[in-house]
Design a protein around this motif. Sequence first.
Motif, PDB file in Angstrom:
ATOM      1  N   GLU A  12       4.572  10.730  -9.116  1.00  0.00           N
ATOM      2  CA  GLU A  12       3.676  10.007  -8.211  1.00  0.00           C
ATOM      3  C   GLU A  12       4.430   9.582  -6.949  1.00  0.00           C
ATOM      4  O   GLU A  12       5.588   9.177  -7.006  1.00  0.00           O
ATOM      5  CB  GLU A  12       3.111   8.769  -8.910  1.00  0.00           C
ATOM      6  CG  GLU A  12       1.997   8.152  -8.090  1.00  0.00           C
ATOM      7  CD  GLU A  12       1.430   6.881  -8.691  1.00  0.00           C
ATOM      8  OE1 GLU A  12       1.642   6.626  -9.884  1.00  0.00           O
ATOM      9  OE2 GLU A  12       0.779   6.136  -7.932  1.00  0.00           O
ATOM     10  N   ILE A  13       3.749   9.677  -5.824  1.00  0.00           N
ATOM     11  CA  ILE A  13       4.365   9.292  -4.545  1.00  0.00           C
ATOM     12  C   ILE A  13       3.883   7.893  -4.165  1.00  0.00           C
ATOM     13  O   ILE A  13       2.672   7.639  -4.120  1.00  0.00           O
ATOM     14  CB  ILE A  13       3.966  10.291  -3.432  1.00  0.00           C
ATOM     15  CG1 ILE A  13       4.450  11.693  -3.794  1.00  0.00           C
ATOM     16  CG2 ILE A  13       4.526   9.855  -2.081  1.00  0.00           C
ATOM     17  CD1 ILE A  13       3.866  12.789  -2.922  1.00  0.00           C
ATOM     18  N   ILE A  14       4.825   7.021  -3.918  1.00  0.00           N
ATOM     19  CA  ILE A  14       4.481   5.661  -3.488  1.00  0.00           C
ATOM     20  C   ILE A  14       5.040   5.442  -2.079  1.00  0.00           C
ATOM     21  O   ILE A  14       6.227   5.680  -1.847  1.00  0.00           O
ATOM     22  CB  ILE A  14       5.127   4.589  -4.404  1.00  0.00           C
ATOM     23  CG1 ILE A  14       4.914   4.924  -5.882  1.00  0.00           C
ATOM     24  CG2 ILE A  14       4.680   3.180  -4.028  1.00  0.00           C
ATOM     25  CD1 ILE A  14       3.646   4.419  -6.489  1.00  0.00           C
ATOM     26  N   VAL A  15       4.191   5.038  -1.171  1.00  0.00           N
ATOM     27  CA  VAL A  15       4.667   4.704   0.180  1.00  0.00           C
ATOM     28  C   VAL A  15       4.529   3.194   0.345  1.00  0.00           C
ATOM     29  O   VAL A  15       3.431   2.646   0.175  1.00  0.00           O
ATOM     30  CB  VAL A  15       3.846   5.444   1.263  1.00  0.00           C
ATOM     31  CG1 VAL A  15       4.371   5.109   2.652  1.00  0.00           C
ATOM     32  CG2 VAL A  15       3.882   6.948   1.030  1.00  0.00           C
ATOM     33  N   ASP A  16       5.657   2.518   0.637  1.00  0.00           N
ATOM     34  CA  ASP A  16       5.628   1.057   0.784  1.00  0.00           C
ATOM     35  C   ASP A  16       4.650   0.645   1.875  1.00  0.00           C
ATOM     36  O   ASP A  16       4.510   1.338   2.880  1.00  0.00           O
ATOM     37  CB  ASP A  16       7.015   0.538   1.202  1.00  0.00           C
ATOM     38  CG  ASP A  16       8.015   0.678   0.084  1.00  0.00           C
ATOM     39  OD1 ASP A  16       7.593   0.852  -1.070  1.00  0.00           O
ATOM     40  OD2 ASP A  16       9.225   0.624   0.380  1.00  0.00           O
ATOM     41  N   LYS A  17       4.035  -0.489   1.655  1.00  0.00           N
ATOM     42  CA  LYS A  17       3.178  -1.047   2.720  1.00  0.00           C
ATOM     43  C   LYS A  17       4.087  -1.450   3.889  1.00  0.00           C
ATOM     44  O   LYS A  17       5.183  -1.961   3.687  1.00  0.00           O
ATOM     45  CB  LYS A  17       2.465  -2.296   2.211  1.00  0.00           C
ATOM     46  CG  LYS A  17       1.457  -2.020   1.114  1.00  0.00           C
ATOM     47  CD  LYS A  17       0.037  -2.117   1.666  1.00  0.00           C
ATOM     48  CE  LYS A  17      -1.021  -1.768   0.634  1.00  0.00           C
ATOM     49  NZ  LYS A  17      -0.786  -0.574  -0.159  1.00  0.00           N
ATOM     50  N   THR A  18       3.611  -1.198   5.100  1.00  0.00           N
ATOM     51  CA  THR A  18       4.430  -1.524   6.272  1.00  0.00           C
ATOM     52  C   THR A  18       4.423  -3.027   6.506  1.00  0.00           C
ATOM     53  O   THR A  18       3.360  -3.640   6.595  1.00  0.00           O
ATOM     54  CB  THR A  18       3.854  -0.817   7.505  1.00  0.00           C
ATOM     55  OG1 THR A  18       3.718   0.549   7.162  1.00  0.00           O
ATOM     56  CG2 THR A  18       4.746  -0.976   8.711  1.00  0.00           C
ATOM     57  N   VAL A  19       5.604  -3.602   6.577  1.00  0.00           N
ATOM     58  CA  VAL A  19       5.688  -5.037   6.839  1.00  0.00           C
ATOM     59  C   VAL A  19       5.820  -5.258   8.346  1.00  0.00           C
ATOM     60  O   VAL A  19       5.092  -6.035   8.946  1.00  0.00           O
ATOM     61  CB  VAL A  19       6.891  -5.656   6.097  1.00  0.00           C
ATOM     62  CG1 VAL A  19       6.891  -7.169   6.292  1.00  0.00           C
ATOM     63  CG2 VAL A  19       6.819  -5.308   4.619  1.00  0.00           C
ATOM     64  N   HIS A  20       6.734  -4.511   8.954  1.00  0.00           N
ATOM     65  CA  HIS A  20       6.939  -4.653  10.402  1.00  0.00           C
ATOM     66  C   HIS A  20       6.360  -3.432  11.107  1.00  0.00           C
ATOM     67  O   HIS A  20       6.991  -2.396  11.169  1.00  0.00           O
ATOM     68  CB  HIS A  20       8.431  -4.764  10.727  1.00  0.00           C
ATOM     69  CG  HIS A  20       9.080  -5.918  10.050  1.00  0.00           C
ATOM     70  ND1 HIS A  20       8.796  -7.210  10.381  1.00  0.00           N
ATOM     71  CD2 HIS A  20       9.979  -5.967   9.044  1.00  0.00           C
ATOM     72  CE1 HIS A  20       9.488  -8.020   9.611  1.00  0.00           C
ATOM     73  NE2 HIS A  20      10.215  -7.294   8.783  1.00  0.00           N
ATOM     74  N   GLU A  21       5.136  -3.587  11.611  1.00  0.00           N
ATOM     75  CA  GLU A  21       4.435  -2.473  12.256  1.00  0.00           C
ATOM     76  C   GLU A  21       5.329  -1.763  13.288  1.00  0.00           C
ATOM     77  O   GLU A  21       5.410  -0.546  13.329  1.00  0.00           O
ATOM     78  CB  GLU A  21       3.190  -2.980  12.977  1.00  0.00           C
ATOM     79  CG  GLU A  21       1.983  -3.220  12.076  1.00  0.00           C
ATOM     80  CD  GLU A  21       1.420  -1.929  11.506  1.00  0.00           C
ATOM     81  OE1 GLU A  21       1.606  -0.885  12.138  1.00  0.00           O
ATOM     82  OE2 GLU A  21       0.813  -1.982  10.408  1.00  0.00           O
TER      83      GLU A  21
END
Length: 423
Positions: free
Chosen positions: A345-354
Amino acid sequence: MNVMVIGSGGREYSIGLALKKDSNVNKLFFAPGNGATTHLGENIDIKNYDELADFAKEQGIDLTIVGPENALVDGVVDIFKDKGLVIFGASKAAARLEGSKIFMKNFLSRYHIPTAKFIETTNSQKAFDFIETLNLPIVVKADGLCAGKGVIIAQSKEEAKEAVTDMLSGKSFGEAGLGVVVEEFLDGYELSLFVICDGNDYKILPAAQDHKRLLDNDIGPNTGGMGAYAPTPLIDDILYKKVEERVIKPTLEGMKKENSPFEGVLFIGLMIVKNEPIVLEYNVRFGDPECEILMPLLKTPASELFYKAATRNLNKLTIEFYNKYAIAVVMASENYPYSNSKPAEIIVDKTVHELQLEGTHISYAGVSLIDEKLYATGGRVLLCVGLGDSIKEARDKAYMLCGQVHFAGKQFRKDIAYQALKQ
Ligand code: AMP
Ligand code: GLY
């Protein structure tokens, strides 16, 4: 307009991304696409090209763009054109430049285009005799398409002869190896140049450099490509001019004389030896991962470029690029390029610093959608792309994105663009 992209890799995804942000494009289709192209358009599962062309007619598809070489070598462009459809890609006859290394080398000789000294043959004794005349290492190539694996760089004459024997007997590459090219080894640096052609006119894209080896410092086995960047500082105006005069123009004139004017993407693989361009090979389509960095640099709407090229109107187009650099880092699955890996499974972290991730995006390649989740299911899984005002900035952005993407067994090179950064 409605557009269809044939193919399923990161290359086709990146063409899709460029079309998606193009206001001229209405509906977008991928045949067959991958687990992520469904976010950009509709995936179509029709393998037969006749049926696919009928589908294109029914759906009012105004333009089809072909990604992979197999479809071109199999004649998809001829089939679509026979049905009156507009398609961007090389005809079956023109695709021989990639489909047969023997055709390619003889073509280069016929038109006096610089290339490595060679012979082509189906006779092992002839190959052995030529091997005896060469210095080491010696390059042995299978004639037909071998998914990027048909080139052996032999470190001894015995190894070169063994490669010839294995190819000619059908042992190593089946029918694709029943003819061989044996050639001298060229020592220099490699460049990929992409030229969009319409049979008469052409537009040169920014020069790119690919990283074919699996591991940092260019060691390990050859792969389809582990990362690329453009524009590269390894070419200047003088070298561009030499390539244009000695390679591009005679190639396009030659193809006209052979009654197969070149339309589509001419990918020229060059070795630069002492500032002189020498042709290693042609491909008749975009490189992968090179396409993934060239598409984001393109300022001209992608639909306009490809439509004008497919309808012999390139002379009416001024092609424009962003004044930026782009780098793509390929993330591959655990066992690439040796064998398949378990889906992960591929997980992409949520962006904290746009702001940090501005100018970055992912181009998806070997991925499948399973129960609404994205899985790594191919060899080269995805590419982290970064754009910046310098190569360093583009590189830092691409690697920042790499840090946000996770799947079990992921592997990627940490040194993409190292030659350019050394300059
Ligand atoms: P090709 O498919 O012909 O481009 O070959 C694949 C790779 O093999 C190239 O990208 C080069 O790295 C290498 N190669 C092919 N031909 C030669 C040559 N004559 N001298 C040195 N390297 C070569
Ligand atoms: N990146 C090299 C190729 O597509 O053949």
